[in-house]
Design a protein around this motif. Structure first.
Motif, PDB file in Angstrom:
ATOM      1  N   THR A 367       0.835  -1.210   0.000  1.00  0.00           N
ATOM      2  CA  THR A 367       0.000   0.000   0.000  1.00  0.00           C
ATOM      3  C   THR A 367       0.864   1.252   0.000  1.00  0.00           C
ATOM      4  O   THR A 367       0.490   2.274  -0.593  1.00  0.00           O
ATOM      5  CB  THR A 367      -0.941  -0.004   1.212  1.00  0.00           C
ATOM      6  N   SER A 368       2.031   1.208   0.660  1.00  0.00           N
ATOM      7  CA  SER A 368       2.942   2.358   0.634  1.00  0.00           C
ATOM      8  C   SER A 368       3.403   2.643  -0.794  1.00  0.00           C
ATOM      9  O   SER A 368       3.478   3.810  -1.227  1.00  0.00           O
ATOM     10  CB  SER A 368       4.152   2.086   1.532  1.00  0.00           C
ATOM     11  N   VAL A 369       3.703   1.578  -1.523  1.00  0.00           N
ATOM     12  CA  VAL A 369       4.067   1.736  -2.939  1.00  0.00           C
ATOM     13  C   VAL A 369       2.871   2.275  -3.721  1.00  0.00           C
ATOM     14  O   VAL A 369       3.015   3.159  -4.580  1.00  0.00           O
ATOM     15  CB  VAL A 369       4.541   0.391  -3.517  1.00  0.00           C
ATOM     16  N   LEU A 370       1.679   1.758  -3.395  1.00  0.00           N
ATOM     17  CA  LEU A 370       0.462   2.189  -4.086  1.00  0.00           C
ATOM     18  C   LEU A 370       0.199   3.678  -3.864  1.00  0.00           C
ATOM     19  O   LEU A 370      -0.211   4.392  -4.804  1.00  0.00           O
ATOM     20  CB  LEU A 370      -0.722   1.359  -3.586  1.00  0.00           C
ATOM     21  N   VAL A 371       0.433   4.176  -2.647  1.00  0.00           N
ATOM     22  CA  VAL A 371       0.236   5.598  -2.358  1.00  0.00           C
ATOM     23  C   VAL A 371       1.164   6.451  -3.202  1.00  0.00           C
ATOM     24  O   VAL A 371       0.756   7.461  -3.799  1.00  0.00           O
ATOM     25  CB  VAL A 371       0.464   5.875  -0.853  1.00  0.00           C
ATOM     26  N   SER A 372       2.431   6.044  -3.294  1.00  0.00           N
ATOM     27  CA  SER A 372       3.403   6.803  -4.096  1.00  0.00           C
ATOM     28  C   SER A 372       3.002   6.811  -5.567  1.00  0.00           C
ATOM     29  O   SER A 372       3.063   7.860  -6.240  1.00  0.00           O
ATOM     30  CB  SER A 372       4.802   6.189  -3.943  1.00  0.00           C
ATOM     31  N   GLN A 373       2.585   5.665  -6.068  1.00  0.00           N
ATOM     32  CA  GLN A 373       2.179   5.574  -7.470  1.00  0.00           C
ATOM     33  C   GLN A 373       0.919   6.396  -7.736  1.00  0.00           C
ATOM     34  O   GLN A 373       0.819   7.088  -8.767  1.00  0.00           O
ATOM     35  CB  GLN A 373       1.938   4.108  -7.843  1.00  0.00           C
ATOM     36  N   ALA A 374      -0.043   6.348  -6.804  1.00  0.00           N
ATOM     37  CA  ALA A 374      -1.284   7.102  -6.992  1.00  0.00           C
ATOM     38  C   ALA A 374      -1.031   8.611  -6.953  1.00  0.00           C
ATOM     39  O   ALA A 374      -1.631   9.381  -7.727  1.00  0.00           O
ATOM     40  CB  ALA A 374      -2.288   6.710  -5.915  1.00  0.00           C
ATOM     41  N   GLU A 375      -0.138   9.039  -6.048  1.00  0.00           N
ATOM     42  CA  GLU A 375       0.188  10.471  -5.974  1.00  0.00           C
ATOM     43  C   GLU A 375       0.872  10.932  -7.255  1.00  0.00           C
ATOM     44  O   GLU A 375       0.594  12.034  -7.767  1.00  0.00           O
ATOM     45  CB  GLU A 375       1.085  10.735  -4.765  1.00  0.00           C
ATOM     46  N   ARG A 376       1.777  10.120  -7.790  1.00  0.00           N
ATOM     47  CA  ARG A 376       2.452  10.466  -9.053  1.00  0.00           C
ATOM     48  C   ARG A 376       1.449  10.518 -10.196  1.00  0.00           C
ATOM     49  O   ARG A 376       1.474  11.440 -11.031  1.00  0.00           O
ATOM     50  CB  ARG A 376       3.544   9.428  -9.334  1.00  0.00           C
ATOM     51  N   ALA A 377       0.536   9.529 -10.232  1.00  0.00           N
ATOM     52  CA  ALA A 377      -0.482   9.509 -11.300  1.00  0.00           C
ATOM     53  C   ALA A 377      -1.402  10.718 -11.197  1.00  0.00           C
ATOM     54  O   ALA A 377      -1.794  11.304 -12.220  1.00  0.00           O
ATOM     55  CB  ALA A 377      -1.295   8.214 -11.201  1.00  0.00           C
ATOM     56  N   TYR A 378      -1.729  11.139  -9.989  1.00  0.00           N
ATOM     57  CA  TYR A 378      -2.609  12.304  -9.811  1.00  0.00           C
ATOM     58  C   TYR A 378      -1.912  13.592 -10.250  1.00  0.00           C
ATOM     59  O   TYR A 378      -2.528  14.473 -10.868  1.00  0.00           O
ATOM     60  CB  TYR A 378      -3.049  12.406  -8.361  1.00  0.00           C
ATOM     61  N   SER A 379      -0.625  13.692  -9.969  1.00  0.00           N
ATOM     62  CA  SER A 379       0.135  14.878 -10.405  1.00  0.00           C
ATOM     63  C   SER A 379       0.148  14.976 -11.928  1.00  0.00           C
ATOM     64  O   SER A 379      -0.047  16.060 -12.500  1.00  0.00           O
ATOM     65  CB  SER A 379       1.569  14.813  -9.874  1.00  0.00           C
ATOM     66  N   LEU A 380       0.364  13.828 -12.583  1.00  0.00           N
ATOM     67  CA  LEU A 380       0.342  13.824 -14.044  1.00  0.00           C
ATOM     68  C   LEU A 380      -1.053  14.137 -14.569  1.00  0.00           C
ATOM     69  O   LEU A 380      -1.210  14.857 -15.579  1.00  0.00           O
ATOM     70  CB  LEU A 380       0.802  12.455 -14.562  1.00  0.00           C
ATOM     71  N   ALA A 381      -2.081  13.600 -13.875  1.00  0.00           N
ATOM     72  CA  ALA A 381      -3.462  13.847 -14.325  1.00  0.00           C
ATOM     73  C   ALA A 381      -3.814  15.324 -14.223  1.00  0.00           C
ATOM     74  O   ALA A 381      -4.531  15.868 -15.091  1.00  0.00           O
ATOM     75  CB  ALA A 381      -4.426  13.002 -13.492  1.00  0.00           C
ATOM     76  N   GLN A 382      -3.315  16.005 -13.173  1.00  0.00           N
ATOM     77  CA  GLN A 382      -3.596  17.443 -13.036  1.00  0.00           C
ATOM     78  C   GLN A 382      -3.006  18.233 -14.200  1.00  0.00           C
ATOM     79  O   GLN A 382      -3.645  19.149 -14.738  1.00  0.00           O
ATOM     80  CB  GLN A 382      -3.023  17.952 -11.708  1.00  0.00           C
TER      81      GLN A 382
END
Length: 432
Positions: A367-382
């Motif tokens: 889940t820690s890896v998942l949080v990092s990946q989700a935050e990176r994906a959200y930054s790109l999505a913005q």
């Protein structure tokens, strides 16, 4: 050499106390636990009930003291025994008892020897008092674990509320951007409505979390008589509890095991009590007072007294003592067997907690890896959303993934803390 031996002896003497040291290191939690075991009404009630054991002891010891009573009586008798005797002066009548009989006496009775009955009762009362103290400690420890879990609950809900608040802030900002794009003709009303629906749902979840947090405060005040609003802060990590990997000396630590041993002590006295019921008791009596009815002047009041010793020997009791002994022995055997059941339960529960903790640790890594990946994906999505390369729905989905991953991580960390606490509870570690 003598100093070394003295130090070793001290360490051995203190070993049980060291083994029972509370694993809690958080000073605020320690303070709340102490407040709960001191102020909780049920605990105070049990402490008051302990005083009854002292009264029972005094009552039993009173059996060694003499009993004194006074009898004052009047009795009218008729007819009474008379006899006529011929005398030179003529026949004479002698009355052996008066018509009016008066008696006032002071009676004293003293137990001389009861062949161990009273001593046995005192021993049993001490054993019952020790059992009651163990029950009190057991209740205090149960309250302590409830307070600890509430403390961790409050910290969890605070973290969850922070995650949900961050999500709501992001949704609000997203809604502002969409409104601006609608004015420029770059977005549809559908995008705005979709965002507003998600904002409303996020607001409802935040309200639910805040309500759950308030309930934890209510329960904490009920247990500890302390208003914890604003006093318990969510930290990055919980109290440094350790996960117990084995039961250790559970027979001397576990509250239920202690209770079982105390019950066995009481049963042993029950067994002896049934045996001594057939023993005799030696009692001394003394009586003194005034009464009438003594010859030759039967109406005159005279001092009188008596002293005696009596031996009361039970002969036949329908075999009830033996039946009680048999019943008590059955209870002893069943209680001893419950220790084996308790041991198996402790080992099973501890293994279950350890496996759950291992599984949670693995999930936390993922889940820690998942949080990092989700935050990176959200930054790109913005970035892509601002450039018009993705829709608002895709942006909202990326944002939701971040908050869901963070909330899942908070939940997993909270569950691992509860597993650590549960491992101590299973073994029976003392928290207060």
């Amino acid at each position: 050499m003598k100093k070394i031996i003295g130090v070793l002896a001290l360490v051995i003497a203190l070993a049980p106390a060291m083994a029972q040291e509370s694993p809690v290191r958080d000073e605020q939690l320690k303070s709340l636990i102490q407040a709960a075991v001191t102020n909780y009404p049920r605990i105070k009630e049990m402490e008051e009930q302990l005083k009854a054991d002292g009264v029972k002891e005094s009552i039993i010891k009173a059996g060694y003291l003499p009993t004194v009573n006074t009898n004052i009586s009047y009795r009218f008798d008729a007819p009474v025994a008379k006899a006529e005797f011929p005398l030179p002066t003529g026949p004479a009548t002698i009355q052996f008892t008066p018509y009016n009989n008066y008696n006032a006496a002071l009676n004293v009775q003293q137990l001389i020897y009861d062949f161990g009955r009273t001593k046995l009762k005192l021993g049993k009362n001490d054993a019952e008092h020790s059992l009651n103290i163990e029950n009190l400690d057991n209740s205090k420890n149960a309250i302590a674990y409830q307070v600890a879990q509430l403390y961790y609950n409050i910290q969890f809900y605070q973290k969850a509320i922070q995650v949900q608040t961050d999500q709501l802030s992001s949704l609000t900002e997203n809604e502002r951007l969409i409104k601006a794009r609608i004015k420029n003709g770059d977005a549809l009303e559908y995008d705005l409505l979709t965002t507003q629906v998600r904002t409303a749902n996020a607001t409802n979840r935040l309200t639910d979390l805040q309500s759950q947090l308030e309930k934890q405060y209510v329960l904490m005040q009920w247990l500890s008589a302390t208003d914890a609003h604003g006093k318990i802060l969510a930290r990055d990590s919980y109290d440094e509890l350790t996960l117990l990997m084995d039961a250790g000396d559970w027979k001397n630590i576990n509250p239920e095991a202690k209770l079982i041993r105390k019950r066995l002590d009481v049963y042993q006295y029950d067994l002896k009590e049934s045996a001594v019921e057939s023993r005799p008791s030696l009692t001394g009596t003394a009586s003194g007072g005034v009464r009438n009815g003594f010859q030759p002047d039967i109406d005159q009041f005279r001092l009188n007294g008596s002293v005696g010793v009596g031996l009361n020997i039970p002969i036949l009791s329908g075999d009830r003592p033996k039946l009680r002994q048999k019943l008590t022995q059955v209870q002893i055997d069943a209680t001893k067997a419950s220790l084996t059941t308790l041991e198996n339960t402790i080992r099973k529960d501890l293994a279950t907690v350890q496996e759950d903790f291992r599984n949670l640790q693995e999930k936390i890594k993922n889940t820690s890896v998942l949080v990092s990946q989700a935050e990176r994906a959200y930054s790109l999505a913005q970035v892509r959303f601002k450039e018009g390369l993705i829709t608002n729905v895709e942006l909202l989905s990326a944002q939701t993934n971040v908050e869901d991953a963070k909330l899942q991580l908070v939940q997993l960390q909270y569950q691992t803390q509860l597993d650590k606490l549960e491992s101590h509870k299973v073994v029976g570690t003392k928290l207060f």
